[in-house]
Design a protein around this motif. Structure first.
Motif, PDB file in Angstrom:
ATOM      1  N   ILE A   4      22.617  51.632  46.755  1.00 24.41           N
ATOM      2  CA  ILE A   4      23.896  52.308  46.955  1.00 24.41           C
ATOM      3  C   ILE A   4      23.671  53.814  46.957  1.00 24.41           C
ATOM      4  CG2 ILE A   4      26.211  52.723  46.009  1.00 24.41           C
ATOM      5  CD1 ILE A   4      26.146  49.943  44.826  1.00 24.41           C
ATOM      6  N   ARG A   5      24.107  54.454  48.036  1.00 21.21           N
ATOM      7  CA  ARG A   5      24.025  55.910  48.095  1.00 21.21           C
ATOM      8  C   ARG A   5      25.352  56.477  47.631  1.00 21.21           C
ATOM      9  NH1 ARG A   5      21.286  59.042  53.083  1.00 21.21           N
ATOM     10  NH2 ARG A   5      19.513  58.092  52.031  1.00 21.21           N
ATOM     11  N   GLY A   6      25.298  57.363  46.625  1.00 19.89           N
ATOM     12  CA  GLY A   6      26.573  57.871  46.123  1.00 19.89           C
ATOM     13  C   GLY A   6      26.410  59.035  45.183  1.00 19.89           C
ATOM     14  N   ILE A   7      27.542  59.477  44.633  1.00 22.79           N
ATOM     15  CA  ILE A   7      27.555  60.656  43.764  1.00 22.79           C
ATOM     16  C   ILE A   7      28.068  60.289  42.365  1.00 22.79           C
ATOM     17  CG2 ILE A   7      29.855  61.365  44.600  1.00 22.79           C
ATOM     18  CD1 ILE A   7      28.835  64.282  44.327  1.00 22.79           C
ATOM     19  N   VAL A   8      27.478  60.906  41.343  1.00 30.24           N
ATOM     20  CA  VAL A   8      27.886  60.624  39.955  1.00 30.24           C
ATOM     21  C   VAL A   8      29.162  61.409  39.636  1.00 30.24           C
ATOM     22  CG1 VAL A   8      27.223  60.722  37.525  1.00 30.24           C
ATOM     23  CG2 VAL A   8      25.486  60.252  39.276  1.00 30.24           C
ATOM     24  N   LEU A   9      30.234  60.674  39.329  1.00 30.33           N
ATOM     25  CA  LEU A   9      31.523  61.295  39.004  1.00 30.33           C
ATOM     26  C   LEU A   9      31.680  61.525  37.510  1.00 30.33           C
ATOM     27  CD1 LEU A   9      33.999  59.093  41.114  1.00 30.33           C
ATOM     28  CD2 LEU A   9      33.013  61.300  41.755  1.00 30.33           C
ATOM     29  N   LYS A  10      31.032  60.666  36.710  1.00 26.45           N
ATOM     30  CA  LYS A  10      31.259  60.708  35.268  1.00 26.45           C
ATOM     31  C   LYS A  10      30.069  60.103  34.536  1.00 26.45           C
ATOM     32  CE  LYS A  10      34.698  59.269  31.882  1.00 26.45           C
ATOM     33  NZ  LYS A  10      35.659  58.250  31.533  1.00 26.45           N
ATOM     34  N   GLU A  11      29.755  60.667  33.363  1.00 28.97           N
ATOM     35  CA  GLU A  11      28.702  60.108  32.507  1.00 28.97           C
ATOM     36  C   GLU A  11      29.318  59.773  31.159  1.00 28.97           C
ATOM     37  OE1 GLU A  11      24.639  62.432  32.678  1.00 28.97           O
ATOM     38  OE2 GLU A  11      26.272  63.855  32.506  1.00 28.97           O
ATOM     39  N   THR A  12      29.007  58.611  30.629  1.00 30.34           N
ATOM     40  CA  THR A  12      29.490  58.252  29.288  1.00 30.34           C
ATOM     41  C   THR A  12      28.306  57.772  28.460  1.00 30.34           C
ATOM     42  OG1 THR A  12      31.455  57.436  30.433  1.00 30.34           O
ATOM     43  CG2 THR A  12      31.288  56.949  28.082  1.00 30.34           C
ATOM     44  N   PRO A  13      27.848  58.589  27.512  1.00 30.08           N
ATOM     45  CA  PRO A  13      26.695  58.178  26.704  1.00 30.08           C
ATOM     46  C   PRO A  13      27.051  57.004  25.799  1.00 30.08           C
ATOM     47  CG  PRO A  13      27.261  60.505  26.368  1.00 30.08           C
ATOM     48  CD  PRO A  13      28.392  59.881  27.114  1.00 30.08           C
ATOM     49  N   PHE A  14      26.113  56.117  25.568  1.00 33.24           N
ATOM     50  CA  PHE A  14      26.300  55.115  24.515  1.00 33.24           C
ATOM     51  C   PHE A  14      24.945  54.778  23.892  1.00 33.24           C
ATOM     52  CE2 PHE A  14      24.782  51.025  26.151  1.00 33.24           C
ATOM     53  CZ  PHE A  14      24.718  51.261  27.510  1.00 33.24           C
ATOM     54  N   GLY A  15      24.963  54.429  22.621  1.00 30.97           N
ATOM     55  CA  GLY A  15      23.714  54.186  21.912  1.00 30.97           C
ATOM     56  C   GLY A  15      22.904  55.476  21.832  1.00 30.97           C
ATOM     57  N   GLU A  16      21.649  55.340  21.480  1.00 27.23           N
ATOM     58  CA  GLU A  16      20.829  56.535  21.289  1.00 27.23           C
ATOM     59  C   GLU A  16      20.332  57.120  22.593  1.00 27.23           C
ATOM     60  OE1 GLU A  16      17.621  56.278  18.568  1.00 27.23           O
ATOM     61  OE2 GLU A  16      18.943  55.662  16.942  1.00 27.23           O
ATOM     62  N   ALA A  17      20.043  56.273  23.546  1.00 22.00           N
ATOM     63  CA  ALA A  17      19.376  56.780  24.745  1.00 22.00           C
ATOM     64  C   ALA A  17      20.007  56.289  26.044  1.00 22.00           C
ATOM     65  CB  ALA A  17      17.907  56.364  24.722  1.00 22.00           C
ATOM     66  N   ASP A  18      21.087  55.536  25.949  1.00 18.60           N
ATOM     67  CA  ASP A  18      21.657  54.926  27.153  1.00 18.60           C
ATOM     68  C   ASP A  18      22.930  55.648  27.600  1.00 18.60           C
ATOM     69  OD1 ASP A  18      19.660  53.114  26.654  1.00 18.60           O
ATOM     70  OD2 ASP A  18      20.995  51.627  25.762  1.00 18.60           O
TER      71      ASP A  18
END
Ligand SMILES: [Zn+2]
Length: 250
Positions: free
Chosen positions: A7-21
């Protein structure tokens, strides 16, 4: 790689969870908005850091398991890193991402909004070719148009008399002196403002970032596009306060 979804696309949002994910929300070409899990995103050797941060336009290779999507590999195409060197560009860029993320439903292809976003970020990341406020107004009006809303600009929305430069513009469209209700949002038109609004709605994307407008027209245009967006979408955007602070300095 044969079982992976590309899938070619753009990152709209990041949501961290856990220590490294983290989860990332992508607007993908032909896919629309999707959520993908990125395991070990913060680990130095994961190989999934570049290309999964906000604004990154990338080729994502995704594995599907139990209706969830997991990022397997990513190849960045354009990270729009320049946006981070300019506070105003970063604020507007974040505003565009937030509008897009809140406006779109999952899994509904929206390629014209993806193109609008990419074009707007590209122009923003080049140093001041076009005033940021104008890029924002174009984005606000075009995203509404692509979402199915376009105000009337050819005649009075009440009595249908053909629009002239002495009309007013409201969130529903142009209105004449006799019909305007002054307790509702309205801005007095003039030839340049009317022409600019019509031009933005009638032009294709690649023709939209080639003009400038005088400062007084820019303020009216911005007032109109912002009010129109708020009245149609009611999105409660977090990034708008940052934009307002920035605009006080513009
Ligand atoms: Zn009228």
């Amino acid at each position: 790689m044969s079982n992976l979804l590309n899938i070619r696309g753009i990152v709209l949002k990041e949501t961290p969870f856990g220590e490294a994910d983290k989860f990332i929300t992508i607007l993908g070409k032909d896919y629309g908005k999707i959520s993908v899990s990125v395991r070990g995103a913060k680990r130095v050797r994961s190989g999934l850091t570049a290309g999964t941060s906000l604004f990154s336009y990338s080729d994502f290779y995704i594995a599907e398991s139990k209706k969830r999507m997991y990022l397997n590999q990513v190849e960045p195409i354009e990270t729009f890193y320049n946006l981070r060197n300019d506070l105003s560009a970063l604020a507007y860029g974040s505003y565009f991402l937030e509008i897009t993320n809140k406006l779109l439903f999952d899994n509904m292809p929206s390629n014209n909004i993806l193109l609008l976003l990419l074009k707007s970020l590209t122009v923003l990341s080049k140093s001041n070719v076009i005033p940021h406020k104008l890029i924002a107004s174009i984005f606000e009006l075009k995203v509404l148009e692509y979402n199915g809303y376009k105000p009337e600009t050819e005649f009075c929305i009440s009595c249908k008399k053909p629009t002239t430069q002495n009309f007013y513009i409201t969130i529903e469209g142009t209105i004449c002196e006799n019909c305007v209700q002054k307790n509702f949002f309205h801005i007095h038109l003039n030839e340049t403002l009317l022409y600019t609004i019509r031009y933005i709605f009638s032009s294709e994307l690649n023709k939209l970032y080639t003009f400038k407008v005088p400062a007084n027209i820019m303020n009216s245009l911005s007032n109109f596009s912002r009010n129109l967006l708020n009245s149609q979408l009611n999105l409660r955007l977090k990034s708008i306060n940052f934009i307002r602070e920035i605009e006080e300095f513009l």
